[in-house]
Scaffold this motif. Structure first.
Motif, mmCIF file in Angstrom:
data_model
loop_
_atom_site.group_PDB
_atom_site.id
_atom_site.type_symbol
_atom_site.label_atom_id
_atom_site.label_comp_id
_atom_site.label_asym_id
_atom_site.label_seq_id
_atom_site.Cartn_x
_atom_site.Cartn_y
_atom_site.Cartn_z
ATOM 1 N N GLU A 1 0.818 -1.207 0.000
ATOM 2 C CA GLU A 1 0.000 0.000 0.000
ATOM 3 C C GLU A 1 0.853 1.259 0.000
ATOM 4 N N ALA A 2 1.980 1.216 0.699
ATOM 5 C CA ALA A 2 2.856 2.382 0.724
ATOM 6 C C ALA A 2 3.438 2.659 -0.660
ATOM 7 N N LEU A 3 3.914 1.618 -1.338
ATOM 8 C CA LEU A 3 4.482 1.806 -2.671
ATOM 9 C C LEU A 3 3.395 2.150 -3.688
ATOM 10 N N ALA A 4 2.222 1.541 -3.547
ATOM 11 C CA ALA A 4 1.123 1.867 -4.448
ATOM 12 C C ALA A 4 0.718 3.324 -4.301
ATOM 13 N N GLY A 5 0.829 3.859 -3.087
ATOM 14 C CA GLY A 5 0.541 5.275 -2.874
ATOM 15 C C GLY A 5 1.525 6.166 -3.616
ATOM 16 N N VAL A 6 2.805 5.768 -3.610
ATOM 17 C CA VAL A 6 3.814 6.521 -4.361
ATOM 18 C C VAL A 6 3.478 6.493 -5.850
ATOM 19 N N ARG A 7 3.105 5.329 -6.328
ATOM 20 C CA ARG A 7 2.754 5.203 -7.751
ATOM 21 C C ARG A 7 1.517 6.023 -8.091
ATOM 22 N N ASP A 8 0.499 5.988 -7.232
ATOM 23 C CA ASP A 8 -0.716 6.757 -7.492
ATOM 24 C C ASP A 8 -0.392 8.241 -7.639
ATOM 25 N N ASP A 9 0.466 8.759 -6.748
ATOM 26 C CA ASP A 9 0.854 10.165 -6.823
ATOM 27 C C ASP A 9 1.606 10.446 -8.123
ATOM 28 N N LEU A 10 2.491 9.520 -8.508
ATOM 29 C CA LEU A 10 3.262 9.684 -9.743
ATOM 30 C C LEU A 10 2.353 9.696 -10.965
ATOM 31 N N LEU A 11 1.414 8.753 -11.010
ATOM 32 C CA LEU A 11 0.487 8.708 -12.143
ATOM 33 C C LEU A 11 -0.400 9.950 -12.186
ATOM 34 N N SER A 12 -0.785 10.452 -11.026
ATOM 35 C CA SER A 12 -1.604 11.662 -10.977
ATOM 36 C C SER A 12 -0.828 12.849 -11.553
ATOM 37 N N THR A 13 0.458 12.928 -11.202
ATOM 38 C CA THR A 13 1.311 13.991 -11.751
ATOM 39 C C THR A 13 1.411 13.875 -13.267
ATOM 40 N N ILE A 14 1.618 12.651 -13.730
ATOM 41 C CA ILE A 14 1.748 12.426 -15.174
ATOM 42 C C ILE A 14 0.450 12.762 -15.901
ATOM 43 N N GLU A 15 -0.652 12.239 -15.391
ATOM 44 C CA GLU A 15 -1.943 12.464 -16.057
ATOM 45 C C GLU A 15 -2.292 13.943 -16.107
ATOM 46 N N GLY A 16 -1.904 14.670 -15.060
ATOM 47 C CA GLY A 16 -2.202 16.096 -15.019
ATOM 48 C C GLY A 16 -1.359 16.912 -15.983
ATOM 49 N N GLY A 17 -0.249 16.344 -16.450
ATOM 50 C CA GLY A 17 0.647 17.100 -17.312
ATOM 51 C C GLY A 17 0.652 16.684 -18.761
ATOM 52 N N GLY B 1 26.941 5.243 -16.379
ATOM 53 C CA GLY B 1 26.771 5.425 -14.943
ATOM 54 C C GLY B 1 25.370 5.140 -14.476
ATOM 55 N N PRO B 2 25.134 5.347 -13.173
ATOM 56 C CA PRO B 2 23.809 5.047 -12.612
ATOM 57 C C PRO B 2 22.757 6.029 -13.083
ATOM 58 N N TYR B 3 21.534 5.752 -12.699
ATOM 59 C CA TYR B 3 20.417 6.657 -12.984
ATOM 60 C C TYR B 3 20.823 8.067 -12.578
ATOM 61 N N PRO B 4 20.645 9.034 -13.452
ATOM 62 C CA PRO B 4 21.117 10.390 -13.147
ATOM 63 C C PRO B 4 20.542 10.934 -11.841
ATOM 64 N N GLU B 5 21.327 11.761 -11.196
ATOM 65 C CA GLU B 5 20.877 12.400 -9.968
ATOM 66 C C GLU B 5 19.999 13.582 -10.351
ATOM 67 N N ILE B 6 18.691 13.379 -10.324
ATOM 68 C CA ILE B 6 17.735 14.424 -10.679
ATOM 69 C C ILE B 6 17.617 15.401 -9.499
ATOM 70 N N PRO B 7 17.689 16.698 -9.735
ATOM 71 C CA PRO B 7 17.497 17.656 -8.635
ATOM 72 C C PRO B 7 16.189 17.383 -7.896
ATOM 73 N N GLU B 8 16.218 17.538 -6.594
ATOM 74 C CA GLU B 8 15.078 17.139 -5.776
ATOM 75 C C GLU B 8 13.774 17.774 -6.236
ATOM 76 N N GLY B 9 13.829 19.025 -6.623
ATOM 77 C CA GLY B 9 12.617 19.716 -7.041
ATOM 78 C C GLY B 9 12.071 19.251 -8.374
ATOM 79 N N GLU B 10 12.863 18.452 -9.125
ATOM 80 C CA GLU B 10 12.429 17.964 -10.426
ATOM 81 C C GLU B 10 12.098 16.474 -10.409
ATOM 82 N N ARG B 11 12.165 15.857 -9.242
ATOM 83 C CA ARG B 11 11.835 14.440 -9.144
ATOM 84 C C ARG B 11 10.325 14.263 -9.146
ATOM 85 N N LEU B 12 9.893 13.165 -9.760
ATOM 86 C CA LEU B 12 8.458 12.906 -9.848
ATOM 87 C C LEU B 12 7.968 11.943 -8.778
#
Length: 415
Positions: free
Chosen positions: A232-248, A390-401
């Motif tokens: 449920e905790a991870l699904a909540g993270v995904r729900d927020d991510l999908l909401s951000t995507i759908e809104g944009g 290299g690894p997944y780029p270090e995205i600035p905190e304010g730009e993370r989804l």
């Protein structure tokens, strides 16, 4: 093999009382379970590859969990039906990495005893794990289970086989009796793989086989592991991510055209679709890019530069591009140096972007939703860095989804 070994394993397993039932069951016996190339290796040659949280075919998921007085409980998944557990599994056999990724998300990544191409996926997964504070993952040296040996499964003695018997029995060395034997003498099967691209089950598995989205199956697996809170905790993270995507997302007609490819060299370039049913597209379908091929190329088809130029995509997504041994700069150069490939719009605009894996677990899915959103819609979700190694780029905190620390805490049990 020594017959005494056979007798010992049949009479002194440390598991007791596993029961199968449901529409498609693995037999009426008792068994047991205790607690306790530079592109992604391709388990399927061609794809017809959903995942939006609902059951892929629109039907209800077949999960259940009933605890008895002695602490045992049941969970149900197609094609096995209902499986009873004495206690949550600890060590986990897997064949494909969507299952290994589920174990990882539930805090059991290092307890995976087997998976397909373990060293490859250890390197690839750790490119993403690098961005999860305090999380570690080591799959190196595990048993490579693409064509599993039955005797090896006895030796591994895993608490659960998080794999699909309907796919296992496609191997020449396996039949239903072998699957039942392992379930009875070692531990149960509890997995679903044909949902990857809605493959048709064969033989006795065909009756009542159900397809699941990636996160829908993850929920069912979490029930089997008694990890509802983590899910449920991870699904909540995904729900927020999908909401951000759908809104944009812009209107469909304003979205870029795209293709997904995988290739170790320019002689054999495989194209994969972005939106058809199955969990292999669970990171591209929610983003709704337009198919540059317009349905004219079947998934898994070999294409050349002429075919790609005719489609002329705005964006090229390059599978396996984040694997540690991949030379993304060299792969871009192969397009740029070719008189035909260099004319493709995505090449001219420097929009060839790396991808990770299609057989993704829930955590990798979060990263790949974020990266693909940035690759397709940089104006809305922020620029994706020009990745070369290299690894997944270090995205600035304010730009993370999505919140990396939250995901790391869940994996580490801090729910």
């Amino acid at each position: 093999m020594d017959t005494n070994d056979t007798t010992d394993r049949e009479t002194s397993t440390r598991r007791e009382t596993i029961r199968y039932g449901g529409t498609v069951a693995l037999g009426g016996f008792l068994a047991g379970c205790t607690g306790g190339d530079g592109s992604e290796p391709d388990p399927g040659a061609s794809e017809n590859s959903t995942d939006d949280g609902a059951t892929d075919d629109g039907s209800e998921g077949s999960q259940s969990e009933d605890e008895t007085d002695d602490g045992s409980y049941t969970a149900s998944i197609s094609p096995m039906g209902e499986v009873a557990f004495e206690s949550p599994p600890e060590t986990v056999f897997t064949r494909l990495t969507h299952h290994a990724g589920m174990a990882f998300a539930l805090g059991r990544g290092n307890d995976v005893t087997a998976l397909h191409a373990p060293d490859y996926y250890d390197g690839l997964w750790n490119q993403f794990v690098e961005r999860l504070p305090g999380v570690s993952l080591d799959w190196s040296g595990r048993y490579s289970s693409w064509q599993p040996d039955k005797e090896k499964l006895y030796g591994l003695d895993s608490d659960v086989h998080l794999a699909d018997p309907a796919w296992i029995t496609r191997q020449d060395a396996w039949d239903r009796a072998d699957v039942d034997e392992i379930a009875e003498n070692v531990s149960p099967w509890f997995g679903n793989s044909l949902s990857d691209r809605h493959q048709e089950p064969t033989g006795e598995w065909a009756d009542g086989y159900q397809y699941y989205g990636l996160w829908e199956q993850f929920e069912i697996v979490a029930e089997a592991f008694r990890e509802r809170e983590r899910y449920e905790a991870l699904a909540g993270v995904r729900d927020d991510l999908l909401s951000t995507i759908e809104g944009g997302l812009p209107p469909e007609e304003e979205r870029p055209t795209a293709i997904m490819i995988a290739a170790a060299d320019i002689e054999s370039i495989y194209a994969y679709t972005l939106s058809n049913p199955g969990f292999l597209t669970s990171h591209t379908r929610p983003l709704g890019p337009r198919d540059a091929f317009e349905g004219s190329v079947d998934s898994g088809t070999v294409v050349d530069f002429e075919t790609m130029l005719e489609a002329d995509p705005d964006v090229i997504l390059y599978l396996g591009g984040m694997e540690p041994g991949t030379d993304m700069a060299g792969r871009r150069a192969a397009f740029e140096d070719d008189p035909v490939g260099s004319e493709v719009t995505a090449v001219q605009n420097d929009r060839i972007h790396p991808q990770g894996a299609r057989y993704q677990g829930p955590v990798l899915n979060l990263f790949q939703l974020e990266m693909t959103a940035k690759q397709l819609y940089p104006e809305t979700f922020g620029e994706w860095p020009r990745y070369e190694e290299g690894p997944y780029p270090e995205i600035p905190e304010g730009e993370r989804l999505f919140d990396r620390q939250r995901v790391a805490d869940v994996i580490n049990g801090e729910v």
